[in-house]
Write an enzyme that holds these catalytic residues in place. Structure first.
Site, mmCIF file in Angstrom:
data_model
loop_
_atom_site.group_PDB
_atom_site.id
_atom_site.type_symbol
_atom_site.label_atom_id
_atom_site.label_comp_id
_atom_site.label_asym_id
_atom_site.label_seq_id
_atom_site.Cartn_x
_atom_site.Cartn_y
_atom_site.Cartn_z
ATOM 1 N N SER A 128 0.796 -1.230 0.000
ATOM 2 C CA SER A 128 0.000 0.000 0.000
ATOM 3 C C SER A 128 0.825 1.275 0.000
ATOM 4 O O SER A 128 0.252 2.372 -0.069
ATOM 5 C CB SER A 128 -0.950 0.011 1.203
ATOM 6 O OG SER A 128 -2.034 -0.868 0.983
ATOM 7 N N LYS A 172 0.028 3.739 -2.683
ATOM 8 C CA LYS A 172 -0.987 4.784 -2.583
ATOM 9 C C LYS A 172 -0.382 6.164 -2.373
ATOM 10 O O LYS A 172 -1.085 7.178 -2.498
ATOM 11 C CB LYS A 172 -1.983 4.452 -1.484
ATOM 12 C CG LYS A 172 -2.778 3.168 -1.734
ATOM 13 C CD LYS A 172 -3.861 2.967 -0.706
ATOM 14 C CE LYS A 172 -4.618 1.685 -0.947
ATOM 15 N NZ LYS A 172 -3.944 0.492 -0.397
ATOM 16 N N SER A 211 -6.084 3.737 4.028
ATOM 17 C CA SER A 211 -5.530 2.910 2.959
ATOM 18 C C SER A 211 -6.601 2.192 2.148
ATOM 19 O O SER A 211 -6.466 1.019 1.782
ATOM 20 C CB SER A 211 -4.550 1.879 3.555
ATOM 21 O OG SER A 211 -3.705 1.343 2.576
ATOM 22 N N LYS A 236 2.837 6.729 5.374
ATOM 23 C CA LYS A 236 1.979 5.634 4.930
ATOM 24 C C LYS A 236 2.558 4.281 5.328
ATOM 25 O O LYS A 236 3.776 4.074 5.303
ATOM 26 C CB LYS A 236 1.840 5.688 3.398
ATOM 27 C CG LYS A 236 0.819 4.735 2.818
ATOM 28 C CD LYS A 236 -0.588 5.242 3.043
ATOM 29 C CE LYS A 236 -1.619 4.236 2.565
ATOM 30 N NZ LYS A 236 -1.640 2.998 3.390
#
Length: 411
Positions: free
Chosen positions: A85, A88, A145, A247
């Protein structure tokens, strides 16, 4: 031919004036002042002892200063790994870019397709047929997320996830991400979907510096949509008040990953840790990197964007002098307590001839810490210099001829 000026930052302005005087009056004799009486030499101060960077229980990592871009610590930073992720970050960056350009609005309503709703993994929990504001989807991408939110935004911006991935790859190339290839906006596993610690640090630096008004979103600890409250998966936000992004990521192939950023006083660091074996490990290893960087290094702001570093003679122009400087803030990251060792050398083209446009490169600046080069920047014209009239150009040609002739006698 170039004019070369060297100076210590402590004596920046006097040194610049001396360098300019040598350029402006090359034939002027320099008289030495009387020699002073010998003085006792000061004892050199011991340098700060810098230990080796920490070794982490991770596959790959990097620690980068967000201001200067200097890499403080690294291990396998260019290894191509599944980013999960962390993907992202690029998805969010492209949404922020479109918002900043005015191509979309935070209040634009994005329709939710069945494909977005069905996407597996972490979710924002949007429903088929919903029309969700761009701002809400961006929160869902960054804070919780949401794979569903990522697909919905990709379809809205590019008409589908495949064309959006093509845009992601174009921007990765533009940003210098040499070991990155995206296949989707979510980070769900694919053999041809990969990135590296260095590339993700570069991307994070652009997120922080290019679109700062959106960056506060990355520190939010909770996000609620449709009555469902979810926490930010970056648990460092709770443990360290200086951490404000970015993140997390996890898949079985990628392991536990974390891109984090923290700011203490005037220094901001970015750490990327990939391939740890637990959510707790990625936090602990990230803290080790950040603590090392803040303890043993400091970032100095040497020049502001647009600062005039030199004024040089221009021939054949509507004005005789050109202001020279930099088009961005200049930061340097150095070991603590060694800023006295910083020196800079300006190499400027001598025969500058009009016309010159603002932004033209007219030389280079090299910054050294002792004998080590720690930074280089182009020196740019800070203003336009138009071509002068006929008589101005003629007078300048005569002036330059005799100036070069006389100056050549002293070469």
């Amino acid at each position: 031919m170039k004019v070369s000026c060297s100076f210590s930052f402590r004596r920046l302005m006097p040194a610049l004036l001396v360098c300019w005087s040598l350029v402006a009056a090359p034939t002027q004799a320099q008289e030495a002042s009387p020699s002073p009486q010998p003085q006792p030499q000061a004892q050199p101060q011991p340098q700060t002892m810098i230990p080796a960077p920490p070794r982490l229980a991770a596959t790959s990592w990097i620690l980068m200063d967000a201001g200067s871009g200097r890499v403080i610590a690294q291990h396998n930073p260019d290894e191509r790994l599944p980013p999960a992720s962390l993907t992202k970050l690029m998805t969010a960056y492209l949404v922020e870019r479109e918002l900043n350009k005015g191509n979309i609005s935070p209040d634009d309503l994005v329709p939710v397709s069945e494909k977005a709703w069905r996407t597996g993994g972490s979710k924002m929990f949007i429903e088929v047929g919903d029309r969700v504001p761009v701002s809400e989807l961006l929160h869902g991408i960054i804070i919780v997320s949401g794979n569903d939110a990522s697909v919905a935004m990709a379809e809205y911006l590019a008409g589908g996830t495949e064309p959006f991935a093509d845009i992601m790859n174009q921007h990765a190339a533009r940003l210098g991400m040499e070991n990155t290839h995206f296949v989707n906006p979510t980070g769900l596993p694919h053999d041809n979907h990969y990135s590296s610690a260095r590339d993700l640090a570069l991307l994070s630096r652009h997120i922080i510096n290019d679109y700062p008004k959106h960056y506060s979103m990355y520190r939010q600890k909770h996000f609620t949509y449709g009555g469902i409250d979810q926490p930010n998966r970056n648990s460092l936000l709770w443990r360290d008040s200086s951490v404000d992004g970015l993140k997390t990521g996890w898949t079985e192939a990628a392991g536990y990953c974390l891109v984090s950023s923290a700011k203490r006083e005037d220094m901001r660091l970015i750490s990327v840790v990939m391939g740890t074996d637990s959510a707790e490990a990625r936090v602990q290893e990230s803290q080790k990197l950040l603590s090392y960087g803040f303890r043993y290094f400091e970032t100095l702001r040497l020049y502001d964007k647009g600062a005039v570093l030199n004024t040089s003679r221009v021939w054949g122009g509507d004005k005789n002098e050109l202001k020279i400087g930099v088009d961005e803030n200049v930061f340097m990251t150095v070991p603590r307590d060694r800023n006295e060792e910083l020196t800079a050398k300006l190499d400027i083209r001598q025969d500058l001839t009009a016309p010159i446009a603002a932004g033209d490169t007219v030389g280079t600046m090299e910054v050294r810490l002792g004998d080590e080069v720690v930074g280089k920047r182009d020196l740019l014209a800070l203003e336009d210099v138009e071509e002068g009239g006929f008589f101005k150009r003629l007078i300048d040609k005569i002036h330059r001829f005799f100036s070069n002739l006389v100056g050549g006698l002293f070469d």
